[in-house]
Each structure stands twice: as C-alpha cells, then as structure tokens.
Motif scaffolding. Structure first.
Motif, PDB file in Angstrom:
ATOM      1  N   CYS A  30      16.711  79.243  25.887  1.00  0.00           N
ATOM      2  CA  CYS A  30      17.094  77.887  26.278  1.00  0.00           C
ATOM      3  C   CYS A  30      18.599  77.794  26.523  1.00  0.00           C
ATOM      4  O   CYS A  30      19.403  78.162  25.666  1.00  0.00           O
ATOM      5  CB  CYS A  30      16.663  76.904  25.191  1.00  0.00           C
ATOM      6  SG  CYS A  30      17.250  75.224  25.465  1.00  0.00           S
ATOM      7  N   ASN A  42       7.258  84.467  28.547  1.00  0.00           N
ATOM      8  CA  ASN A  42       6.188  84.469  27.539  1.00  0.00           C
ATOM      9  C   ASN A  42       4.810  84.228  28.141  1.00  0.00           C
ATOM     10  O   ASN A  42       3.950  83.611  27.519  1.00  0.00           O
ATOM     11  CB  ASN A  42       6.447  83.437  26.438  1.00  0.00           C
ATOM     12  CG  ASN A  42       7.350  83.991  25.352  1.00  0.00           C
ATOM     13  OD1 ASN A  42       7.600  85.189  25.282  1.00  0.00           O
ATOM     14  ND2 ASN A  42       7.851  83.116  24.506  1.00  0.00           N
ATOM     15  N   ASP A  92      14.628  77.658  21.132  1.00  0.00           N
ATOM     16  CA  ASP A  92      14.158  78.932  21.668  1.00  0.00           C
ATOM     17  C   ASP A  92      15.336  79.679  22.283  1.00  0.00           C
ATOM     18  O   ASP A  92      16.193  79.080  22.953  1.00  0.00           O
ATOM     19  CB  ASP A  92      13.073  78.688  22.715  1.00  0.00           C
ATOM     20  CG  ASP A  92      12.158  79.880  22.870  1.00  0.00           C
ATOM     21  OD1 ASP A  92      12.231  80.786  22.034  1.00  0.00           O
ATOM     22  OD2 ASP A  92      11.365  79.907  23.837  1.00  0.00           O
ATOM     23  N   CYS A 113      14.200  75.459  28.612  1.00  0.00           N
ATOM     24  CA  CYS A 113      13.674  75.106  27.292  1.00  0.00           C
ATOM     25  C   CYS A 113      12.230  74.620  27.326  1.00  0.00           C
ATOM     26  O   CYS A 113      11.769  73.964  26.387  1.00  0.00           O
ATOM     27  CB  CYS A 113      14.538  74.049  26.602  1.00  0.00           C
ATOM     28  SG  CYS A 113      16.313  74.239  26.831  1.00  0.00           S
ATOM     29  N   ASN A 152      11.632  80.750  30.120  1.00  0.00           N
ATOM     30  CA  ASN A 152      11.026  79.641  29.400  1.00  0.00           C
ATOM     31  C   ASN A 152       9.981  80.231  28.455  1.00  0.00           C
ATOM     32  O   ASN A 152       9.902  81.453  28.304  1.00  0.00           O
ATOM     33  CB  ASN A 152      10.409  78.637  30.374  1.00  0.00           C
ATOM     34  CG  ASN A 152      11.462  77.821  31.093  1.00  0.00           C
ATOM     35  OD1 ASN A 152      12.082  76.945  30.503  1.00  0.00           O
ATOM     36  ND2 ASN A 152      11.685  78.099  32.381  1.00  0.00           N
ATOM     37  N   SER A 153       9.200  79.429  27.801  1.00  0.00           N
ATOM     38  CA  SER A 153       8.218  79.948  26.845  1.00  0.00           C
ATOM     39  C   SER A 153       6.876  79.267  27.066  1.00  0.00           C
ATOM     40  O   SER A 153       6.628  78.177  26.561  1.00  0.00           O
ATOM     41  CB  SER A 153       8.697  79.709  25.409  1.00  0.00           C
ATOM     42  OG  SER A 153       7.791  80.265  24.483  1.00  0.00           O
ATOM     43  N   SER A 174       3.988  79.969  25.954  1.00  0.00           N
ATOM     44  CA  SER A 174       3.050  80.097  24.829  1.00  0.00           C
ATOM     45  C   SER A 174       1.998  81.183  25.024  1.00  0.00           C
ATOM     46  O   SER A 174       0.849  81.034  24.630  1.00  0.00           O
ATOM     47  CB  SER A 174       2.353  78.750  24.570  1.00  0.00           C
ATOM     48  OG  SER A 174       3.298  77.767  24.268  1.00  0.00           O
ATOM     49  N   ASP A 203      11.915  72.764  23.799  1.00  0.00           N
ATOM     50  CA  ASP A 203      12.288  73.463  22.574  1.00  0.00           C
ATOM     51  C   ASP A 203      13.686  74.046  22.746  1.00  0.00           C
ATOM     52  O   ASP A 203      13.872  75.118  23.316  1.00  0.00           O
ATOM     53  CB  ASP A 203      11.283  74.576  22.279  1.00  0.00           C
ATOM     54  CG  ASP A 203      11.554  75.272  20.940  1.00  0.00           C
ATOM     55  OD1 ASP A 203      12.537  74.887  20.273  1.00  0.00           O
ATOM     56  OD2 ASP A 203      10.798  76.186  20.578  1.00  0.00           O
ATOM     57  N   SER A 255       8.314  74.679  26.856  1.00  0.00           N
ATOM     58  CA  SER A 255       7.441  75.368  25.916  1.00  0.00           C
ATOM     59  C   SER A 255       6.050  74.743  25.966  1.00  0.00           C
ATOM     60  O   SER A 255       5.902  73.529  25.895  1.00  0.00           O
ATOM     61  CB  SER A 255       8.007  75.281  24.491  1.00  0.00           C
ATOM     62  OG  SER A 255       7.175  75.935  23.567  1.00  0.00           O
TER      63      SER A 255
END
Length: 790
Positions: A16, A107, A13, A56, A81-82, A84, A10, A58
C-alpha cells in the motif's frame, strides 16, 4: 462506486502506497473521468485507462465485478494490491480492447480454487485479448498450466510470467509470439525440451528462463538471437564448456545470469577487444579461475562470482577497464588468497558493494573506496591492526570484519561513521577499550564485538544509538556494572553481556527501567550478585504479549542500496550463541519468536520470584549455577511455550511443582545438584527426561530414578483434559497420553510448531487459554484427588 464498495482499503498491507479510490466521492457524483487513477477518451468520454497500482485494495476479485463492464478499457494496472488469493477471473476476457494489463504481485492465487474444487490456473479466455501488447502476471501464485490459447496473443511485445508457479511441458506456444521483446518465465515449473523454433523470436532483447526444468540445446538455440541484451539462464542444470566467442556473437549482450550451473569457459583466444557486459552473475558454477572475458568490458557495473572454487590472487583485470563504472563486486566463498601486487587500496571510485567474505585472504585489511556502503570481508585470515583510514569510508552502512585475526585497539572514530548501521567485529583479537564516541545522529542497529579481548567499561555514549536492536559484547574482559541506561533504547531486542567481568547487583537499580522490545538477555558467566532482577522482567513487554507472530520470521536488517538503474535490497540476519542442552549452540538466524533469558553462572541469591510466570512467551530459561534458595515457583507452569529450563546447581528445596507437567513444549529440563525432594511429575514428557536431569537431589523419587517412590509418595498424573465447569468444552481438550507421544522434539521444531498453532488456531488458543486459567485452581485440586501413578 460499486467497484469501490467491493473491496476493503487496507493501509497496513505492505504494497500500500496511496489509496486512490479513497478520493472518489461516496455518492458517485461528479465526472468519474476526473477521479484519481482514471483517464477517459476525450471524444467519447469512456474510461480507457484505470491505474490503481499500490492502492491498498483488499478482497476477492469476483468474475462479475463491475470492473469488467468497462469494455472500452485499453490500459489496466492493478499491481501491488491484495486480492485475497482469489483466482484471476475470466471476466478479464470481456476487456477485449486491452493493450496493457498489469496484475503483478497482487495476491492472485489458486488456493481458494483448489479448496473449492473450482477451475484452476489462468483462464484460457485470456487468449482472446488479441490486442494485448504488454501483459504482467508475475509474482502471483497461479499454479497449473499456461493456456495454449496464449499463442493467440500475437501482438505481445512484453510478457512477464515469472514467479507464478505455472507449469507445462512445452514452450511451443511461445514461438508464435514473434513480436516479443521481453519474455520473463523464471521461477516456475516449466519442463520439457527447449524448442529450436525459439530462433523465430528475432526481436527478443530480454529473456529470463531461470529456475525451471528445461533441457536441450538451450544455448545453441539462443546464439542466433542477435538483439539479446539481457539473458537469464540460472539453475537450468547446464553443463559443459562454453566457447567465449559464442557469447561475443551477441554483440548487444549487457547482462548474463548463469549462476547455479556446472559450466566453464574456453581458454582459446577471444575474437574481440571490448564488450558491452555490465552485469555478470556466475555464482555456484564450479569455476576454478576468473573468466578472462570479464576484463574486456569497459562498462561493468555488477560482478558476482560467489560460491565457486577460484584460487589464488584477485587479478586487476576484473576492474582494469571498468574502474569508473563498477558498483557491485561479490567474490565471497572462494579460495582467494590476496590481491595482485598486494594492492589493498582499490581504485574503484563508484563501488557501493564489496563482499570478499569466506576466502583465505592472509593480508592486512584492504581499505575500500569512500563510496562503499556494504563491506564484508569476514571469515578470512586478515591480520594486523585496523587502520584509522577505514573511517574515511564515509558512506559505510555495513562493516563486517568478523572471524579474522585482526588485533590491536579499535580506531576511536569507528562509532562516528554517520550512516553505519551494522558493525560486526566478532571473533578477532582486538584489545583495549570499546570506542567511546557515538554522535547523537548514531544510526547503528547492530553492534557485535563478541569474542575479543576488549576491556574496561561499556561507553555511556552508546545510549546515543537510539535505533540499536542488537548489542553483543560477550566473551571479552569488560569490567563494569550492569549498563542500566540500555533501557532507554526502545528498539533493543538482544543484549549479550555473557562471559565478562560484570559485577554488582541489578535488582536495586531497576525501578525506572523499561526493556519493552527485549527478546534475548544473556548475562551468564559474570559476577553479578544480589536478588533476582525481577523488576527487569516486569517491563519486558515483548516477552509477555504476542504481536504479529503469524508466520516464522527472523531478526534482521534490510537495507536498500541506490544503484544506477534500481535499488538493491540487502538483508542481513542477526546471530546469537546460547547455552542449550548443556552446550553452546550457534543460531545463524534468530527467529523473532525466540525469547530467552540466561542468568547462569553468577552469584544471584534469594528466591526465584513468582512473577517469572508473567513472561509467557519465554522459550529458554537458564538460572543454573547461582545461589537461589526456596522452592521452584509453580507459576513457571504459565510459560506454556517454554522449551528449555535449567535450574541446576542451586540450593532449591521442596518438591518439583506437578503443574510443570503441562509444559508440553519442554524438551530440556535440569534441576540437578539442588536439595529437592518428593516425587517427580509423571505421565508426561517428564518420563522422557533421564536421571541426570534430577541427579544429586537425594530426596527426589520417581520411576526414572534409582530412588523409587512409595505408594504414598507417587506423583498424581495430570488429568486427561482440562474442563471448566459450566463452560463449553475447549477444542484443545486432548488426552495427554496421545498428545505427549510427540513431545521431546528439538528446539527449532518447537518454534515451528508454535508458529503453526499461532497461524491456524490463534483465536481458539487464546479463547481456550482463558478458560483454562479460570479453572486452574480446580485442576490443581483435581490433581491432588487423582489416582496415583503406578
């Protein structure tokens, strides 16, 4: 490659920077040791380092992810990073050779675990990573208890658990970690007594316990940690008088953060002549005077004493020994009245940030050093003219002189300060013309000149400020026509021209204009005339299409200042004053969902056009005190988030459209002083509007008015729900009598509710609104056939 396929990339985001895994071959060919972010042992060829920070990534990090098969890994960095909002999986405990683990701001969260009744918080198995030297988990919403097994991580030198929402009533597990040099536990829910055994952490150089609920003799325990260099104890409810000489027993202490405590310092003689202090933050400590030990430092970089009750003059001692090193001074929100010896030219050649706002300074404008980037001296009693030497501060990015009594003409060079992004001179007594020189490189994003005595015209050269987002010239004496060239400014969100002497028509000049980003237009209290400026509304794209409104945010400027060791983030919100409920209201923050048009108190005439219903995100519309004729357009019912509608003091005729009953966010409604007739809408929030909302319309009737309707005149109530033939019933089909019990709340509440709807049910809402639109004609017909109100 399985690891790569387990996540999405992603690039939108915010963390990123660069997707390293994108460079990995799709078929997994070639030696993975050559892939970006991977290092291998030169002898065994096994992966020992994986650095995918800001890559990046996700998706959910599952416990059986192939990452956890890399059992020879020694260093793993997944920060920014993400993942979720998944829990930190127990699989990390498989990586028993890890010495460095960084999961900051990625995250990770317990939100999914809570919803699924799964185990929460940090897995206790992380205590098995006995070789860890550095562990970073800060900036994740982990919640729950800190595992006591963390006491087994005896090799730790660095531990960051700040801003994780972790809790616990004991810190005894920490005292086993005798090799710690850095410990960050701030911004959590830690409670209980502070263990005296903390004295065992002799190697600590950095300690931050801020924003917790710890108690006990915290300071008394810490004085024995002689290697401390940075100490953060903000918002710990510390009380009492601190002996300054205790501070000086920490001979290496460079940073002290004690804000939001109720403390003072002894006035006894100090057994030291110099100190190493570089960062002192004593905000909101109820200090009544400048602590004397501040002047002993020759290396001070940042000094913040905001929100205290310090009175009198600003002494030279706060910078006498640190003239070359000081970069940041914040003395805002005190009771300061001037500078020692009336000094107004500050000898601080490297100062970048100076805030003395909200004080009682009764002097002329002090000129900051040329290096200053942010200068805020608003909300004082500064007088006299602004000297042209202000333009010699060639680094100025933010200049805020608002809410003073400065007078005279503005220096013509103000618009030529190259880096300037925010210029706020509101609520002074400036007269003369607006500066007319703005170069092609103009960086201004905000100009606020409201409530002065400025005259003549709006300079055309402002069009060179192509990044301008906010322009407020209200409450001056400007004599000009509408500045049509403003539409060339693609980022312009707020236009405030209210209470001036603007004149002439608008409609006939707008065929080529395009206000695509406009959120707020206030041209009230002028002498504009002619037809309603409908062509302007055709091009207000931001008022028609909802983009990125998934959470409540505010219109602001974010700026990064380059300090010696880091970059300081500065955020400044825009403000606006709008008519609401018949009186002016100051909005200290402008929500980015606030869309408002105020054309009141002008001489506009003719009909209110049907296309007014196209600006569907509008929340405030004020057309009062004009010369509009004709009927109220039923298309206003399309403004489904409208909260305030004022059409009073016009020459409108006909009935109030019954469709307006469906404006369920409407809390302010005024059609008084017109020539309207017929029944007012009933059965909805219209029953809550007082008779003053409909006054001086002799033909109107209704239950809340002295003139009651006869049976033949009663307005039909709205149907209990929308339903479109041959369509699936919409999930928003609620009985109006139930829904509207909660209607009539204030303006900001409406904004919050709208954001909740957007956040949780945006797709449902958009889907069903289309079905509602298809059945609108049927609904109007149904209204006419319904049983009349009693």
């Amino acid at each position: 490659m399985e690891f790569k396929r387990s996540f999405r990339i992603d690039t939108t985001d915010w963390p990123c920077v660069y997707s390293k895994v994108d460079s990995w071959p799709l078929d997994g060919s070639a030696d993975c040791c050559s892939w970006d972010g991977i290092e291998c042992d030169e002898v065994t060829g096994r992966v020992i380092v994986l650095n995918l920070s800001s890559s990046c990534l996700s998706g959910i990090m599952s416990p059986n992810n192939t990452l956890f098969r890399l059992v020879h890994m020694e260093s793993l960095n997944l920060t920014f990073n993400s993942f979720s909002f998944s829990s930190i999986p127990y699989g990390f405990s498989n990586l028993s050779k890890l010495q460095y683990l960084n999961l900051s701001s990625s995250n990770f969260s317990d939100e999914l675990a809570i919803s699924r009744n799964s185990p929460r918080s940090l897995p206790s198995s992380m205590g098995n990573l006995s070789r860890l030297i550095e562990l970073y988990l800060d900036g994740n919403n982990l919640q729950g208890q800190i595992p006591v097994s963390f006491a087994n991580l005896t090799q730790l030198s660095v531990l960051w658990l700040s801003s994780t929402n972790l809790s616990g009533d004991s810190l005894e597990w920490v005292v086993n970690l005798t090799k710690l040099t850095v410990l960050g536990l701030s911004d959590n829910w830690l409670s209980g007594g502070f263990p005296s055994s903390f004295v065992n952490l002799k190697q600590l150089t950095y300690l931050n316990l801020s924003n917790n609920d710890l108690h006990g003799d915290i300071l008394g325990t810490l004085w024995s940690l002689k290697d401390l260099e940075m100490l953060g104890l903000m918002s710990l409810d510390l009380n009492g008088v601190l002996d300054v000489n205790d501070l000086f027993t920490l001979k290496n202490l460079r940073g002290l953060w004690l804000s939001n405590n109720n403390i003072s310092f002894t006035k006894s003689s100090i057994n030291a002549t110099t100190s190493k202090f570089a960062y002192i933050y004593l905000d909101s400590c109820n200090l009544t005077e400048f602590p004397r030990f501040i002047g002993l430092s020759s290396k001070m970089r940042e000094l913040s004493l905001q929100h205290n009750i310090i009175q009198g003059i600003i002494p030279r001692l706060i910078w006498n020994n640190s003239k070359e090193s000081l970069q940041y001074i914040d003395l805002s929100d005190n009771l300061l009245s001037g500078f020692e010896n009336n000094q107004t030219n500050l000898p601080l050649p490297n100062l970048k940030y100076l805030d003395i706002s909200f004080n009682s300074l009764e002097i002329g404008l002090p000129i900051p050093p040329p290096s200053v980037m942010v200068y805020n001296i608003s909300n004082n009693f500064l007088s006299r003219e602004v000297p042209t030497s202000i333009c010699e501060v060639h680094s100025l990015t933010v200049l805020d002189l608002s809410y003073n009594v400065l007078n005279g003409t503005l220096p013509p060079c103000l618009g030529s300060i190259g880096p300037l992004k925010l210029l706020n001179l509101a609520r002074n007594k400036f007269d003369g013309i607006i500066p007319r020189v703005y170069p092609d490189s103009c960086a201004l994003r905000m100009i606020d000149l409201r409530e002065n005595q400025l005259s003549e015209i709006v300079p055309r050269s402002l069009g060179n400020c192509r990044m301008l987002e906010y322009l407020n010239l209200g409450d001056n004496q400007i004599n000009d026509t509408f500045p049509f060239w403003l539409s060339e400014l693609a980022y312009l969100k707020v236009i405030g021209l209210q209470s001036n002497n603007f004149h002439g028509p608008i409609e006939s000049h707008l065929s080529q204009l395009n206000f695509i980003s406009l959120h707020i237009l206030d041209i009230s209290n002028n002498n504009f005339k002619g037809e309603f400026p409908s062509n302007l509304l055709k091009r207000c794209h931001a008022m028609k299409v909802m983009v990125g409104q998934d959470k409540l945010a505010y219109l602001n400027i974010n700026e990064l200042l380059g300090m010696t060791d880091y970059r300081l983030s500065i955020s400044m919100t825009y403000v606006i004053q709008l008519m609401n409920k018949g009186s002016k209201r100051d909005y200290a923050k402008i929500p980015d969902v606030l869309m408002a048009i105020d054309l009141s108190n002008n001489k506009f005439e003719g009909f209110i056009p049907k296309l007014i219903g196209d600006i569907k995100l509008l929340r405030m519309l004020n057309l009062s005190n004009n010369l509009f004729i004709g009927s109220i357009p039923p298309s206003l019912a399309n403004l489904t988030v409208l909260e305030s509608l004022d059409l009073s003091w016009n020459n409108l005729v006909g009935e109030i459209p019954q469709q307006l009953a469906y404006l369920t966010f409407l809390s302010v409604f005024d059609v008084s002083h017109n020539r309207l007739s017929g029944p007012i809408p009933c059965g909805t929030q219209f029953d809550m509007f007082g008779s003053s909302s409909f006054a001086i319309n002799d033909g109107l009737c209704g239950s809340s008015l002295p003139n009651k309707c006869t049976n033949g005149e009663n307005a039909p109530p709205p149907p209990s729900y929308f339903k479109v033939d041959n369509e699936k019933e919409c999930p928003f089909d609620l009985d109006w009598r139930i829904v509207l019990v909660g209607i009539g709340v204030g303006f900001l509440v409406g904004i919050v509710l709208e954001n909740l709807i957007i956040d949780e049910k945006s797709m449902w809402f958009l889907h069903c609104s289309k079905k509602m639109a298809k059945g609108w004609k049927k609904v109007r017909k149904a209204l006419a056939d319904k049983k009349t109100c009693n």
